[in-house]
Design a protein around this motif. Sequence first.
Motif, mmCIF file in Angstrom:
data_model
loop_
_atom_site.group_PDB
_atom_site.id
_atom_site.type_symbol
_atom_site.label_atom_id
_atom_site.label_comp_id
_atom_site.label_asym_id
_atom_site.label_seq_id
_atom_site.Cartn_x
_atom_site.Cartn_y
_atom_site.Cartn_z
ATOM 1 N N UNK A 22 0.828 -1.214 0.000
ATOM 2 C CA UNK A 22 0.000 0.000 0.000
ATOM 3 C C UNK A 22 0.866 1.270 0.000
ATOM 4 N N UNK A 23 2.159 1.117 0.209
ATOM 5 C CA UNK A 23 3.045 2.279 0.252
ATOM 6 C C UNK A 23 3.326 2.795 -1.153
ATOM 7 N N UNK A 24 3.627 4.097 -1.288
ATOM 8 C CA UNK A 24 3.520 5.127 -0.256
ATOM 9 C C UNK A 24 2.082 5.647 -0.189
ATOM 10 N N UNK A 25 1.608 5.894 1.029
ATOM 11 C CA UNK A 25 0.236 6.372 1.193
ATOM 12 C C UNK A 25 0.156 7.890 1.174
ATOM 13 N N UNK A 26 1.308 8.555 1.165
ATOM 14 C CA UNK A 26 1.359 10.012 1.038
ATOM 15 C C UNK A 26 2.725 10.370 0.470
ATOM 16 N N UNK A 27 2.908 11.640 0.124
ATOM 17 C CA UNK A 27 4.200 12.055 -0.431
ATOM 18 C C UNK A 27 5.299 11.999 0.618
ATOM 19 N N UNK A 28 4.923 12.027 1.903
ATOM 20 C CA UNK A 28 5.924 11.936 2.969
ATOM 21 C C UNK A 28 6.269 10.483 3.293
ATOM 22 N N UNK A 29 5.401 9.551 2.895
ATOM 23 C CA UNK A 29 5.590 8.139 3.202
ATOM 24 C C UNK A 29 6.714 7.561 2.348
ATOM 25 N N UNK A 30 7.368 6.532 2.876
ATOM 26 C CA UNK A 30 8.450 5.882 2.133
ATOM 27 C C UNK A 30 7.886 4.922 1.096
ATOM 28 N N UNK A 31 8.654 4.689 0.036
ATOM 29 C CA UNK A 31 8.257 3.711 -0.980
ATOM 30 C C UNK A 31 8.562 2.315 -0.434
ATOM 31 N N UNK A 32 8.000 1.254 -1.040
ATOM 32 C CA UNK A 32 8.311 -0.107 -0.590
ATOM 33 C C UNK A 32 9.813 -0.364 -0.544
ATOM 34 N N UNK A 33 10.220 -1.174 0.438
ATOM 35 C CA UNK A 33 11.654 -1.418 0.649
ATOM 36 C C UNK A 33 12.284 -2.215 -0.487
ATOM 37 N N UNK A 60 4.211 16.899 -12.257
ATOM 38 C CA UNK A 60 4.547 18.297 -12.006
ATOM 39 C C UNK A 60 4.606 18.568 -10.506
ATOM 40 N N UNK A 61 3.619 18.026 -9.779
ATOM 41 C CA UNK A 61 3.598 18.180 -8.322
ATOM 42 C C UNK A 61 4.844 17.550 -7.692
ATOM 43 N N UNK A 62 5.210 16.357 -8.150
ATOM 44 C CA UNK A 62 6.373 15.663 -7.578
ATOM 45 C C UNK A 62 7.655 16.448 -7.829
ATOM 46 N N UNK A 63 7.867 16.894 -9.071
ATOM 47 C CA UNK A 63 9.097 17.617 -9.404
ATOM 48 C C UNK A 63 9.183 18.951 -8.666
ATOM 49 N N UNK A 64 8.050 19.639 -8.552
ATOM 50 C CA UNK A 64 8.052 20.993 -7.984
ATOM 51 C C UNK A 64 7.990 20.965 -6.459
ATOM 52 N N UNK A 65 7.002 20.238 -5.907
ATOM 53 C CA UNK A 65 6.753 20.298 -4.463
ATOM 54 C C UNK A 65 7.547 19.277 -3.658
ATOM 55 N N UNK A 66 7.868 18.141 -4.262
ATOM 56 C CA UNK A 66 8.623 17.111 -3.531
ATOM 57 C C UNK A 66 10.118 17.265 -3.778
ATOM 58 N N UNK A 67 10.504 17.444 -5.045
ATOM 59 C CA UNK A 67 11.928 17.549 -5.367
ATOM 60 C C UNK A 67 12.434 18.987 -5.392
ATOM 61 N N UNK A 79 -5.838 10.478 -6.951
ATOM 62 C CA UNK A 79 -4.670 11.370 -7.040
ATOM 63 C C UNK A 79 -3.556 10.866 -6.123
ATOM 64 N N UNK A 80 -3.932 10.446 -4.930
ATOM 65 C CA UNK A 80 -2.927 9.953 -3.983
ATOM 66 C C UNK A 80 -2.241 8.706 -4.536
ATOM 67 N N UNK A 81 -3.021 7.824 -5.167
ATOM 68 C CA UNK A 81 -2.423 6.612 -5.732
ATOM 69 C C UNK A 81 -1.540 6.945 -6.934
ATOM 70 N N UNK A 82 -1.950 7.949 -7.714
ATOM 71 C CA UNK A 82 -1.101 8.381 -8.834
ATOM 72 C C UNK A 82 0.194 8.992 -8.311
ATOM 73 N N UNK A 83 0.105 9.760 -7.227
ATOM 74 C CA UNK A 83 1.327 10.286 -6.584
ATOM 75 C C UNK A 83 2.248 9.138 -6.189
ATOM 76 N N UNK A 84 1.652 8.062 -5.666
ATOM 77 C CA UNK A 84 2.442 6.901 -5.250
ATOM 78 C C UNK A 84 3.163 6.260 -6.424
ATOM 79 N N UNK A 85 2.472 6.129 -7.552
ATOM 80 C CA UNK A 85 3.093 5.546 -8.748
ATOM 81 C C UNK A 85 4.284 6.389 -9.193
ATOM 82 N N UNK A 86 4.087 7.701 -9.264
ATOM 83 C CA UNK A 86 5.172 8.596 -9.692
ATOM 84 C C UNK A 86 6.357 8.487 -8.739
#
Length: 698
Positions: free
Chosen positions: A428-439, A533-540, A475-482
């Motif tokens: 189920x990870x990541x469940x948010x942009x702050x959550x870690x990706x699967x190990x 766009x959100x990942x590159x701008x707000x996360x990275x 949207x949250x699941x798409x964020x997880x894929x990215x």
Amino acid sequence: MIDAASQELRERVTTLLNRERLAGAEVRQFDSPRRLAILASGIHAAQADVTEQITGPSFNVAYKDGQPTPAAVAFARKAGVDVSQLEKITTPRGEYLAAKITKKGRSAAEILAESLPKEIAAIYWPKNMYWRKPNERFVRPVRWVVAMLDEATIPLEVAGIRAGKTSRGHRTLSGAEVTIPSAGSAYVDALRAAKVLGRAEREHQIRRALDAATQTIPGARWREDKPLLDTVVNLTEFPSAILGDFDPQFLALPGELLVTVMRDHQKYFAVEDARGKLLPYFLAVLNTDSDPNGLIRHGNERVLRARFNDARFFWETDQKHSLLERLDSLRYVTFQKDLGSYYDKTQRVQRLSSWLSEIIKQSGIAVRPGVIHKAACLAKTDLTTELVKEITELQGIVGGLYARVQQLDPSLPEATRLAIADAIYDHYKPESTEDEVPRSMEGAVLSLADKADTIAGMFALGLVPSGSKDPFALRRQANGIVKIIAEKKLPLRLGDVMRDARAGYKGSEAEKKFVDEGKYQESLSTLFRERLEFYLKDVRGYAHDVVKAVLAADAESVVDALARAEAVAKVRPSADFESISVAFKRMKNILRQAAETKKSIAETLDTGALKEESEKALAVQIPQTATVVEKQRAGKNYEGALLEIAKLRPAIDTFFDKVMVMVDDEKLRANRLVLLQTLLKEFSTIADFSEIVIEGKA
């Protein structure tokens, strides 16, 4: 809901004060479980008077033979001035009559009394209640209203309650009413005396109380949990903390289970040793100042003991049936009413996982398709367990924990079984942009396939998120894929993944209800472009224009977009790159104007038709540079490719200094336009430089 509503009210009041020309120094918010407050300092007592010029009839109509006509008299009366005060002005349309009028500013009290109730009523609440009139809704019944301008009450009404100077303090630690002497800091002081603290003070007091309680246990610390801390801050007005304990025998259960029961069911903080190992203690935050006789602590310990006993019972009951035995039960668990059962989803995810793992394996990344296949088979089986039915927050985690303790297949090596368990645990990870990706890579592929299958099915049905509405968290699941593709550096293109995810539904009953392929691809392309766009701008943290430039070239490969954004960010400060960006903007504008005026562009460049030495030199340099750039691009050396493009600056600058593109000679103009078109086409594959914002340059 408190944080969001408090922030929204502050923004609404700030906008109101700016709009009405009353804004002062600062607008602050103050909130607690029983109140939302706004403290605005330095606002004006009244609007400033405004003098403006209004235009009336034309001068020829307003005056005849030097005398005012009825039109002039009527205009003067409307403007509230004498006819002698009217003026003649010259406009692009001719000479007109005008008058200067002064609008007297309204008082702040009058404006606020009229506007504040509307702003309060407009606050968005995820859940409302009707409690007074059928057309009036609010999150809870309004019991009192305080509205003051300095020492005076603002004469307004909210939900049928007249504003006054009387608030209420802490429900049990203070008297029923608190008189506010004046607006501003006196409000905060009065509430503090009535045992009501502001948000920051409450968080500070809770942290101190948790630290103090934990220090009574040698070597212990409380487990930091920001979401839980935010929750208890908004459940209290004057908080304290107590330390309780539980039977150490419960530590035989998985720590995830114990912590979830404490956090999600009881709002307790876990206590651990220096190595992070759970200890048989908990911390509860109270909305009171103490528990002198230990009655509250005893009650909390008793409730937690019952909760843990339930959890242990469910854990032991679930072990009577292995995850493999539960697979068939998924036929009776609905995934979505039009998309079938979780058994159907399991089969689709297995197929998609196999396809993804094969692509990843061919690119040279180590991955175990067999582990992924078995994990996908069992990933959703914990939905049939009693423990997940009781504690839904543990779905996936419970499956991973059960896979660790159950004998899935006697022929499986221990390491393989644990790898399967880890993939299920993390899927189920990541469940948010702050959550870690699967190990593991296997967990990442399983998570990707699961999320892609959900998004594909929902979008194919036309269930596309709109505005703030996203009931399926797509949207949250798409964020997880990215995020997974980016951080695991997977060689996957988003469009390909989603095309194959939809193919998993081929031949199903659901497919009969799907929208056409073109509409599906278009809506998904928009979703993932926004998420990338959100990942590159707000996360990275890349600049907005850098992200726009990169995605204009290609928004399908996450890893490639990330590499190109990094390269653009590195070379952007150089003078050559800035100049190239300005030039590309100019080229785009010229080509757009040519299209709008239907000017023809040559199909291929005829260098013999060019006249100026500067354009001939540029025509020669373009293919030479393009060959080098393509070689660098093929090797993913984007920084080198961009630096090579920047070397075109002298030739491009000279071209624009010496050459007029839009000349009357049709053949010459067509060849100059195709020269610019070739430049843009050849050198916009890494980024669209025209999107780069250069300060102070057109």
